[in-house]
Motif scaffolding. Structure first.
Motif, PDB file in Angstrom:
ATOM      1  N   ASN A 623       0.761  -1.030   0.094  1.00  0.00           N
ATOM      2  CA  ASN A 623      -0.021   0.195  -0.016  1.00  0.00           C
ATOM      3  C   ASN A 623       0.769   1.184   0.170  1.00  0.00           C
ATOM      4  O   ASN A 623       0.659   2.198   0.795  1.00  0.00           O
ATOM      5  CB  ASN A 623      -0.964   0.099   1.385  1.00  0.00           C
ATOM      6  CG  ASN A 623      -1.903  -1.230   1.277  1.00  0.00           C
ATOM      7  OD1 ASN A 623      -2.265  -1.789   0.221  1.00  0.00           O
ATOM      8  ND2 ASN A 623      -2.216  -1.738   2.714  1.00  0.00           N
ATOM      9  N   PRO A 624       1.773   1.381  -0.785  1.00  0.00           N
ATOM     10  CA  PRO A 624       2.868   2.693  -0.961  1.00  0.00           C
ATOM     11  C   PRO A 624       2.126   3.939  -1.199  1.00  0.00           C
ATOM     12  O   PRO A 624       2.540   4.904  -0.687  1.00  0.00           O
ATOM     13  CB  PRO A 624       3.497   2.104  -1.963  1.00  0.00           C
ATOM     14  CG  PRO A 624       3.079   1.407  -3.132  1.00  0.00           C
ATOM     15  CD  PRO A 624       2.048   0.484  -2.065  1.00  0.00           C
ATOM     16  N   PHE A 625       0.832   3.879  -1.738  1.00  0.00           N
ATOM     17  CA  PHE A 625       0.241   5.405  -1.804  1.00  0.00           C
ATOM     18  C   PHE A 625      -0.902   5.552  -0.789  1.00  0.00           C
ATOM     19  O   PHE A 625      -1.747   6.373  -1.005  1.00  0.00           O
ATOM     20  CB  PHE A 625      -0.387   5.464  -3.029  1.00  0.00           C
ATOM     21  CG  PHE A 625       0.399   5.134  -4.300  1.00  0.00           C
ATOM     22  CD1 PHE A 625       1.779   5.836  -4.361  1.00  0.00           C
ATOM     23  CD2 PHE A 625       0.524   4.039  -4.912  1.00  0.00           C
ATOM     24  CE1 PHE A 625       2.651   5.533  -5.609  1.00  0.00           C
ATOM     25  CE2 PHE A 625       1.601   3.536  -5.909  1.00  0.00           C
ATOM     26  CZ  PHE A 625       2.435   4.326  -6.160  1.00  0.00           C
ATOM     27  N   ARG A 626      -0.859   4.725   0.298  1.00  0.00           N
ATOM     28  CA  ARG A 626      -1.804   5.269   1.150  1.00  0.00           C
ATOM     29  C   ARG A 626      -1.205   5.402   2.748  1.00  0.00           C
ATOM     30  O   ARG A 626      -0.493   4.551   3.204  1.00  0.00           O
ATOM     31  CB  ARG A 626      -2.710   3.912   1.387  1.00  0.00           C
ATOM     32  CG  ARG A 626      -3.986   4.245   2.501  1.00  0.00           C
ATOM     33  CD  ARG A 626      -4.742   3.008   2.424  1.00  0.00           C
ATOM     34  NE  ARG A 626      -5.579   2.985   1.199  1.00  0.00           N
ATOM     35  CZ  ARG A 626      -5.699   1.585   0.701  1.00  0.00           C
ATOM     36  NH1 ARG A 626      -5.033   0.593   1.178  1.00  0.00           N
ATOM     37  NH2 ARG A 626      -6.249   1.395  -0.655  1.00  0.00           N
ATOM     38  N   TRP A 627      -1.548   6.576   3.164  1.00  0.00           N
ATOM     39  CA  TRP A 627      -0.734   7.080   4.459  1.00  0.00           C
ATOM     40  C   TRP A 627      -1.831   7.452   5.420  1.00  0.00           C
ATOM     41  O   TRP A 627      -1.684   8.435   6.285  1.00  0.00           O
ATOM     42  CB  TRP A 627       0.113   8.240   3.959  1.00  0.00           C
ATOM     43  CG  TRP A 627       1.276   7.749   3.425  1.00  0.00           C
ATOM     44  CD1 TRP A 627       1.413   7.473   1.931  1.00  0.00           C
ATOM     45  CD2 TRP A 627       2.532   6.969   4.105  1.00  0.00           C
ATOM     46  NE1 TRP A 627       2.824   6.958   1.952  1.00  0.00           N
ATOM     47  CE2 TRP A 627       3.386   6.597   2.802  1.00  0.00           C
ATOM     48  CE3 TRP A 627       3.061   6.865   5.204  1.00  0.00           C
ATOM     49  CZ2 TRP A 627       4.448   5.887   3.115  1.00  0.00           C
ATOM     50  CZ3 TRP A 627       4.008   6.424   5.700  1.00  0.00           C
ATOM     51  CH2 TRP A 627       5.090   5.981   4.480  1.00  0.00           C
ATOM     52  N   ASN A 628      -2.878   6.997   5.308  1.00  0.00           N
ATOM     53  CA  ASN A 628      -4.115   7.089   6.644  1.00  0.00           C
ATOM     54  C   ASN A 628      -4.268   5.885   7.274  1.00  0.00           C
ATOM     55  O   ASN A 628      -3.966   4.768   6.517  1.00  0.00           O
ATOM     56  CB  ASN A 628      -5.162   7.830   6.117  1.00  0.00           C
ATOM     57  CG  ASN A 628      -6.097   6.865   5.354  1.00  0.00           C
ATOM     58  OD1 ASN A 628      -6.409   5.963   5.669  1.00  0.00           O
ATOM     59  ND2 ASN A 628      -5.905   7.255   3.778  1.00  0.00           N
ATOM     60  N   TRP A 629      -4.875   5.749   8.290  1.00  0.00           N
ATOM     61  CA  TRP A 629      -4.779   4.424   9.189  1.00  0.00           C
ATOM     62  C   TRP A 629      -6.112   3.937   8.939  1.00  0.00           C
ATOM     63  O   TRP A 629      -6.414   3.037   9.773  1.00  0.00           O
ATOM     64  CB  TRP A 629      -4.464   4.692  10.673  1.00  0.00           C
ATOM     65  CG  TRP A 629      -3.079   5.275  10.481  1.00  0.00           C
ATOM     66  CD1 TRP A 629      -2.592   6.749  10.837  1.00  0.00           C
ATOM     67  CD2 TRP A 629      -1.880   4.633  10.572  1.00  0.00           C
ATOM     68  NE1 TRP A 629      -1.541   6.828  11.091  1.00  0.00           N
ATOM     69  CE2 TRP A 629      -0.784   5.332  10.992  1.00  0.00           C
ATOM     70  CE3 TRP A 629      -1.517   3.193  10.616  1.00  0.00           C
ATOM     71  CZ2 TRP A 629       0.569   5.000  10.967  1.00  0.00           C
ATOM     72  CZ3 TRP A 629      -0.464   2.791  10.598  1.00  0.00           C
ATOM     73  CH2 TRP A 629       0.803   3.829  10.821  1.00  0.00           C
ATOM     74  N   ARG A 630      -7.120   4.588   8.342  1.00  0.00           N
ATOM     75  CA  ARG A 630      -8.719   4.034   8.133  1.00  0.00           C
ATOM     76  C   ARG A 630      -8.382   2.650   7.365  1.00  0.00           C
ATOM     77  O   ARG A 630      -7.744   2.634   6.286  1.00  0.00           O
ATOM     78  CB  ARG A 630      -9.459   5.107   7.429  1.00  0.00           C
ATOM     79  CG  ARG A 630      -9.729   6.200   8.016  1.00  0.00           C
ATOM     80  CD  ARG A 630     -10.731   7.044   7.374  1.00  0.00           C
ATOM     81  NE  ARG A 630     -10.417   7.544   6.213  1.00  0.00           N
ATOM     82  CZ  ARG A 630      -9.698   8.631   5.889  1.00  0.00           C
ATOM     83  NH1 ARG A 630      -9.416   9.263   6.654  1.00  0.00           N
ATOM     84  NH2 ARG A 630      -9.286   8.772   4.526  1.00  0.00           N
ATOM     85  N   SER A 631      -8.716   1.496   7.970  1.00  0.00           N
ATOM     86  CA  SER A 631      -8.650   0.202   7.413  1.00  0.00           C
ATOM     87  C   SER A 631      -9.976  -0.563   6.797  1.00  0.00           C
ATOM     88  O   SER A 631     -10.103  -0.794   5.897  1.00  0.00           O
ATOM     89  CB  SER A 631      -8.038  -0.623   8.515  1.00  0.00           C
ATOM     90  OG  SER A 631      -7.917  -1.816   7.919  1.00  0.00           O
TER      91      SER A 631
END
Length: 688
Positions: A623-631
């Motif tokens: 997930n290299p382009f996702r920097w939020n913790w919403r899963s």
């Protein structure tokens, strides 16, 4: 954890001793016609050297092999295309997740897939993967496996050893896992509809927003196994334990209401829990004269669980809930099979279970539950095999005697299995199955304790729950025209009737969540295709799945949902190096009991690895382009109460995964496979 992992591997590297067997790597010659075949009874797949060298664990190997009956995906779960559980065996012995981690990949000779196999060693399981391993005369091996999740902040180190002398094999394994996190929490919006004394309905929303969280986990497991094997006798006995400790599961934040009829407040939640298990697992198989086989599998586990929690909201609302549980579980499966030759074979068996759980609650609810279950389940299965056809018919019943507190109940319910498989040739096969049974409720749902979790929510169980009826069917078609291309089409369905489900009862003071029965039907179906293509002289492998999932959840939730999902994976092999990409679309699933519809985000990864028969190193950028913790997110709607949750965790955040394995073999013809495993305990009966 990273430092521990690196130091362990540096010690192994300094003390490496050459394998006395002596090996020389040759260029691989792939005879495509012999790499895969399907028949009425079994589908067989031969892994290549590059597939084995590119795999650290058995589940990695299944992923690289692209077996058409299995659903591809990111993670360690092994399921059929239709989402059914798959039982995994190594040389006809039951295997667990840790067995699959500890296997020596270089010694996998072939992989077999079965639907409703007649072999009694598979203990009547519906869908089975069996790894056939290279056999050796004597010797042993050591294997180390370590991984680290950077950013996700967790790590694991497992060590395995095996020594074989003549007919005896001894295995010893030990492992540990740790995790420290500050991003595991949930934000919740609840909708309340509470009746008032004047006949009106008070409607409002409660918002719980977390601003600080901390989670710690420490896990440790040792296991010892002794195996005695001859041509006619197999006796395996394992003793193990696992210690799972969450010393801290804390969070804090604020609570506000809409409309603002109540003041905004802060909340703090402090919790910890520990689960300890000691387990014995046996597996005994005897091949008798005149086409007879006797199989017996005893099991015992003792589990001790403890949970402590404190929730405070505002200055006056405080809820303390502590619970301790002690559970004993003993079971046995005795199976006898007689082979009539061309007329087929028949298996007669009985299953026994004893479960005793004592659970004590203190705090907002002071309660003592004692739950005891005794089960006996005889059955019979007839199997018939011809050149192209295999059919299996099974029937039986289970008798349960359950004592909850001072209440004793007796239940008896039947089950039926039907399976038919037809092989047009060694490249085409068609399978169909039908299963009817009754599913007993988890004993934790029968607790009479009433737990107050916040000022507006309480929950309890139901001591009077009965088994619910379930029906499921499946059909699949496998097409293996060449090694370069395989395809599987599938469809399955499941229906539950007379089921139990959560019901949210409302009064002026809030909600009481109960468990009631009978509720409306629950129906789900799934259909789709799975395929694998091998291009550029099999240096490039592409496999994926496209599936449609539909769920109908009747009273008390009354919703219908559908979801289209797909998965795509590609690997390129360059000598000992390999490169890969994976993409898994948004996943969704319904829940039979709590009425929740769950959604998780897309997941994607870039992979690079290097491996040979001894070493394997792998790195992943996930997930290299996702920097939020919403899963994930989940939604539940009912008559008096709804909620929607946003779940935060490292699972779908960007992280870097690094792993390594090293296997050192010694002796002559090492007999590997069936490594010791983390052994699961009896669970517990704590109300959730």
């Amino acid at each position: 954890m990273t430092g521990v992992c690196l130091s362990a591997f540096s010690v192994m590297a300094r003390n490496e001793v050459p394998d006395s067997t002596g090996t020389r790597e040759l260029d691989e010659v792939v005879v495509e016609a012999q790499m895969q075949s399907t028949s009425a009874t079994v589908s067989t797949y031969i892994p290549t050297s590059r597939q084995k060298n590119s795999s650290q664990t058995a589940t990695d190997l299944l992923n690289h092999m692209g077996i058409p009956q299995l659903s591809p995906g990111m993670g360690n779960a092994v399921k059929t295309n239709a989402g059914k559980s798959v039982d995994i065996y190594i040389d006809y012995l039951p295997a667990s997740e840790q067995d699959l981690t500890g296997m020596r990949m270089a010694d996998v000779k072939k992989v077999e897939y079965y639907d409703y196999p007649k072999d009694p060693r598979f203990q009547g399981n519906a869908h089975v993967i069996n790894f056939i391993m290279q056999k050796y005369e004597y010797g042993g091996y050591l294997k180390a496996y370590a991984n680290e999740f950077f950013i996700a902040n967790s790590g694991e180190l497992n060590l395995y050893s095996r020594i074989q002398y003549k007919r005896m094999t001894y295995d010893l394994g030990v492992g540990g896992y740790c995790r420290n996190g500050s991003h595991d929490y949930t934000n919740t919006v609840e909708s309340y509809r509470l009746p008032q004394s004047d006949g009106s309905i008070k409607r409002f929303e409660r918002h719980s927003i977390t601003t600080d969280a901390e989670t710690r986990r420490r896990y440790f497991w040792p296991t010892f196994k002794a195996l005695y094997r001859t041509d006619k006798i197999t006796m395996s006995n394992s003793v193990g334990a696992n210690f799972d400790n969450y010393p801290k599961e804390n969070s804090a934040g604020s609570v506000y209401f809409s409309p603002a009829d109540f003041p905004q407040t802060d909340f703090t939640s402090e919790a910890n829990h520990r689960e300890n298990h000691i387990t014995y697992n046996g597996y005994w198989n005897f091949i008798l004269p005149h086409g007879n086989i006797l199989n017996f599998s005893p099991y015992y586990s003792y589990s001790h669980s403890r949970q402590n929690s404190r929730y405070a909201e505002g200055e006056s609302a405080e809820f303390i809930n502590n619970v301790s549980d002690r559970t004993h579980k003993a079971s046995g499966n005795l199976r006898f099979q007689h082979d009539f030759g061309k007329w087929g074979d028949i298996s007669v068996f009985t299953q026994g279970l004893y479960y005793n759980a004592e659970t004590r609650y203190s705090g907002t609810s002071s309660s003592y539950d004692r739950l005891r279950l005794f089960r006996i389940g005889p059955g019979v299965t007839y199997n018939y095999t011809s050149d192209r056809f295999y059919g299996s018919v099974g029937a039986g019943f289970s008798y349960d005697r359950t004592k909850t507190g001072d209440t004793t109940e007796n239940d008896m319910y039947p089950w039926t299995d039907l399976s038919a498989q037809y092989s047009f040739n060694d490249k085409n096969s068609l399978n169909a199955e039908f299963h009817y049974s009754s599913q007993i409720p988890e004993l934790s749902l029968r607790s009479a304790a009433v737990i107050q979790s916040n000022p507006l929510m309480r929950y309890t169980g139901n001591p009077n729950l009965k088994p619910y009826r379930s029906y499921d069917f499946g059909v699949s078609y496998q097409w293996l025209p060449t090694y370069k291309f395989v395809l599987s089409a599938f469809a399955s369905g499941f229906m539950a009737t007379n089921r139990f489900a959560y019901v949210y009862e409302a009064d002026a003071d809030g909600i009481l969540r109960t468990v009631q029965q009978p509720m409306g039907k629950y129906v789900e179906c799934r259909y789709g295709i799975t395929g694998t293509a091998r291009l550029l002289d099999a240096n490039l492998q592409i496999n994926g799945q496209l599936a449609h999932y539909i769920v109908r959840n009747e009273e008390p939730f009354n919703w219908t949902k559908s979801h289209l999902s797909w998965y795509l994976q590609a690997f390129y092999y360059l000598n000992k190096l390999y490169f890969g990409i994976q993409y898994q679309s948004n996943r969704s699933a319904g829940n039979l009991t709590n009425g929740v519809w769950e959604n998780s985000k897309d997941a994607y990864a870039a992979i690079v690895g290097w491996g040979n028969s001894s070493w394997h190193l792998q790195g992943q950028l996930v997930n290299p382009f996702r920097w939020n913790w919403r899963s994930d997110s989940s939604v539940m709607k009912s008559k008096n109460y709804d909620f929607s949750q946003t779940i935060y965790s490292p699972n779908n955040h960007c992280f870097i995964y690094v792993s390594a394995t090293y296997t050192f073999g010694f002796g002559k013809k090492i007999n590997v496979g069936n490594e010791v495993s983390q052994m699961s305990g009896a669970g517990n009966a704590i109300l959730k």
